[in-house]
Design a protein around this motif. Structure first.
Motif, PDB file in Angstrom:
ATOM      1  N   SER A 120       8.964   1.279   3.174  1.00  0.00           N
ATOM      2  CA  SER A 120       9.597   0.724   1.964  1.00  0.00           C
ATOM      3  C   SER A 120       9.724   1.747   0.842  1.00  0.00           C
ATOM      4  O   SER A 120      10.579   1.624  -0.024  1.00  0.00           O
ATOM      5  N   CYS A 121       8.880   2.788   0.847  1.00  0.00           N
ATOM      6  CA  CYS A 121       8.910   3.748  -0.260  1.00  0.00           C
ATOM      7  C   CYS A 121      10.147   4.628  -0.227  1.00  0.00           C
ATOM      8  O   CYS A 121      10.487   5.260  -1.222  1.00  0.00           O
ATOM      9  N   ILE A 122      10.805   4.654   0.931  1.00  0.00           N
ATOM     10  CA  ILE A 122      11.931   5.574   1.060  1.00  0.00           C
ATOM     11  C   ILE A 122      13.229   4.841   1.409  1.00  0.00           C
ATOM     12  O   ILE A 122      14.305   5.422   1.433  1.00  0.00           O
TER      13      ILE A 122
ATOM     14  N   ASP B 102       8.375  10.622   0.347  1.00  0.00           N
ATOM     15  CA  ASP B 102       8.531  11.480   1.524  1.00  0.00           C
ATOM     16  C   ASP B 102       8.549  10.666   2.814  1.00  0.00           C
ATOM     17  O   ASP B 102       9.057  11.101   3.828  1.00  0.00           O
ATOM     18  N   GLY B 103       7.950   9.494   2.759  1.00  0.00           N
ATOM     19  CA  GLY B 103       8.012   8.587   3.913  1.00  0.00           C
ATOM     20  C   GLY B 103       7.271   9.077   5.139  1.00  0.00           C
ATOM     21  O   GLY B 103       7.683   8.813   6.259  1.00  0.00           O
ATOM     22  N   ASN B 104       6.148   9.781   4.949  1.00  0.00           N
ATOM     23  CA  ASN B 104       5.504  10.330   6.149  1.00  0.00           C
ATOM     24  C   ASN B 104       4.254   9.588   6.608  1.00  0.00           C
ATOM     25  O   ASN B 104       3.825   9.741   7.732  1.00  0.00           O
ATOM     26  N   CYS B 105       3.626   8.760   5.759  1.00  0.00           N
ATOM     27  CA  CYS B 105       2.360   8.147   6.192  1.00  0.00           C
ATOM     28  C   CYS B 105       2.571   6.785   6.861  1.00  0.00           C
ATOM     29  O   CYS B 105       1.767   6.358   7.658  1.00  0.00           O
ATOM     30  N   ARG B 106       3.603   6.081   6.498  1.00  0.00           N
ATOM     31  CA  ARG B 106       4.001   4.778   7.082  1.00  0.00           C
ATOM     32  C   ARG B 106       3.031   3.635   6.759  1.00  0.00           C
ATOM     33  O   ARG B 106       2.970   2.642   7.481  1.00  0.00           O
ATOM     34  N   VAL B 107       2.277   3.785   5.690  1.00  0.00           N
ATOM     35  CA  VAL B 107       1.343   2.701   5.364  1.00  0.00           C
ATOM     36  C   VAL B 107       2.022   1.615   4.518  1.00  0.00           C
ATOM     37  O   VAL B 107       1.412   0.597   4.203  1.00  0.00           O
ATOM     38  N   CYS B 108       3.281   1.834   4.169  1.00  0.00           N
ATOM     39  CA  CYS B 108       3.993   0.894   3.284  1.00  0.00           C
ATOM     40  C   CYS B 108       5.060   0.108   4.046  1.00  0.00           C
ATOM     41  O   CYS B 108       5.986  -0.413   3.439  1.00  0.00           O
ATOM     42  N   MET B 109       4.919   0.015   5.360  1.00  0.00           N
ATOM     43  CA  MET B 109       6.008  -0.540   6.176  1.00  0.00           C
ATOM     44  C   MET B 109       6.246  -2.033   5.949  1.00  0.00           C
ATOM     45  O   MET B 109       5.321  -2.808   5.718  1.00  0.00           O
TER      46      MET B 109
ATOM     47  N   PRO C 152       0.834  -1.211   0.000  1.00  0.00           N
ATOM     48  CA  PRO C 152       0.000   0.000   0.000  1.00  0.00           C
ATOM     49  C   PRO C 152       0.865   1.258   0.000  1.00  0.00           C
ATOM     50  O   PRO C 152       2.005   1.226   0.460  1.00  0.00           O
ATOM     51  N   HIS C 153       0.330   2.346  -0.513  1.00  0.00           N
ATOM     52  CA  HIS C 153       1.053   3.621  -0.510  1.00  0.00           C
ATOM     53  C   HIS C 153       0.046   4.750  -0.480  1.00  0.00           C
ATOM     54  O   HIS C 153      -1.026   4.653  -1.098  1.00  0.00           O
ATOM     55  N   LEU C 154       0.338   5.793   0.254  1.00  0.00           N
ATOM     56  CA  LEU C 154      -0.523   6.977   0.280  1.00  0.00           C
ATOM     57  C   LEU C 154       0.278   8.250   0.052  1.00  0.00           C
ATOM     58  O   LEU C 154      -0.025   9.027  -0.833  1.00  0.00           O
ATOM     59  N   CYS C 155       1.328   8.444   0.849  1.00  0.00           N
ATOM     60  CA  CYS C 155       2.092   9.686   0.698  1.00  0.00           C
ATOM     61  C   CYS C 155       3.087   9.578  -0.448  1.00  0.00           C
ATOM     62  O   CYS C 155       3.777  10.546  -0.759  1.00  0.00           O
ATOM     63  N   TYR C 156       3.175   8.435  -1.058  1.00  0.00           N
ATOM     64  CA  TYR C 156       4.064   8.251  -2.201  1.00  0.00           C
ATOM     65  C   TYR C 156       3.222   7.907  -3.413  1.00  0.00           C
ATOM     66  O   TYR C 156       2.285   7.110  -3.327  1.00  0.00           O
TER      67      TYR C 156
HETATM   68  S1  FES Z   1       3.786   5.431   1.174  1.00  0.00           S
HETATM   69 FE1  FES Z   1       3.745   6.809   2.863  1.00  0.00          FE
HETATM   70  S2  FES Z   1       5.528   6.215   4.014  1.00  0.00           S
HETATM   71 FE2  FES Z   1       5.606   4.967   2.249  1.00  0.00          FE
END
Ligand code: FES
Ligand code: SF4
Ligand code: SF4
Length: 318
Positions: A83-85, A64-71, A51-55
């Motif tokens: 994982s996005c960052i 940007d790695g701020n939402c943390r939904v991709c951990m 999953p991804h939201l802020c990316y």
């Molecule tokens: S998609 Fe938001 S921290 Fe990775």
């Protein structure tokens, strides 16, 4: 810790850098390390969709790695990694489906849903956030709601509903880094933090050039094409078909997709063409309503000439 880059390295990752001799594993599957490529993007090569939201995995968007939904979980590390960052390193063992990673991702999604309007009156029940909620089997957040900003319908083409905003910052990057307009910013602190246009002006009174990039990027429906919501900002219906085309306005050749409902254009999304990489300007994005106006159509082969109007005969058949 390695983090993602914007600029040339990000471009390399977007377009797929050359494989190196070094490898790491994701869910026990070995994969080569590519310059500038994050764990998130490498996982996509293995068809593992996190999953991804802020990316936004689209050209020009910096993680940007701020939402943390991709951990994800990385063997030997105490905390989960976004994982996005996060860049892989040789021999790293990444696991995306451990109980710990799945529970953390679900909790993040649930927390982000807390302040959202209920799905039945959501501004965009098809947004990325609600899709993730469906996949993770979350109907509604169970935490107390906070007070959220009211709607802003000052812009003729876009609806602003910051009660659905999760402060992911994507619209700020869309406006500042992708379109280089720099109209949107984050203002305030803590619970008072919010998206603002210029100096907290209504969107319609701001210096926004109406490119709509923020609307295309927003993962929650906080920023939407105005044609998708009614006067109470409730979603009114999704397109029944999509037609790929090219913007009819100028010679740049921006590629786009017309979203259509009942044979009427509902809204337009940018497509990844060589000239525009998903981006559009105000004309391509919002300048389609003339199609539905009952203006007199050009009939036959009548052309207006500067020196006066003159009916030209039809060219001879080839
Ligand atoms: S998609 Fe938001 S921290 Fe990775
Ligand atoms: S429409 Fe374009 S210029 Fe206006 S706020 Fe959104 S990204 Fe910025
Ligand atoms: S308005 Fe949308 S894109 Fe901007 S921070 Fe809020 S949720 Fe993210």
């Amino acid at each position: 810790m390695h983090v993602t880059h914007s600029g040339p390295m990000q471009r390399v990752a977007d377009r797929g850098g050359k494989p190196t001799a070094e490898t790491f594993t994701i869910d026990d599957r070995e994969i080569d390390i590519r310059p500038g490529e994050t764990i998130f993007r490498a996982a996509r090569r293995l068809d593992i969709k996190l999953p991804h939201l802020c990316y936004l995995p689209k050209p020009g968007y910096r993680a940007d790695g701020n939402c943390r939904v991709c951990m994800v979980e990385i063997e030997g590390e105490r905390v989960l990694a976004a994982s996005c960052i996060r860049m892989p390193s040789a021999g790293m063992k990444v696991r995306t489906q451990t109980d710990r990673a799945k529970t953390a991702r679900k909790m993040v999604a649930e927390l982000l849903l807390t302040d959202q309007p209920p799905r039945e009156v959501a501004h965009d029940p098809d947004s990325e956030l609600w899709k993730i909620a469906t996949r993770l089997d979350i109907a509604q957040g169970r935490f107390p709601r906070h007070e959220t900003p009211g709607p802003d319908r000052s812009h003729p083409a876009m609806a602003v509903n910051l009660d659905a905003c999760i402060h992911c910052n994507l619209c700020v990057r869309a406006c500042r880094e992708v379109q280089v307009n720099d109209v949107i910013g984050m203002a305030g602190r803590g619970h008072g933090e919010k998206i603002v246009f210029d100096f907290d002006d209504p969107m319609g009174a701001s210096t926004c050039v109406a490119c709509g990039e923020c609307v295309q990027a927003c993962p929650t429906g906080a920023l939407m094409p105005a044609t998708l919501v009614n006067e109470r900002n409730v979603f009114t219906g999704k397109p029944d078909r999509a037609v790929d085309s090219v913007c009819p306005y100028c010679g740049v050749g921006c590629q786009l997709t017309y979203q259509i409902i009942d044979d009427k254009l509902l809204y337009v999304t940018g497509r990844d063409g060589p000239a525009n990489e998903n981006r559009l300007c105000v004309k391509g994005r919002f300048g389609f309503d003339y199609v539905h106006r009952s203006i007199p159509r050009i009939r036959g082969r009548i052309f207006a000439r500067r020196a006066g109007r003159r009916r030209l005969s039809a060219p001879p058949a080839a």
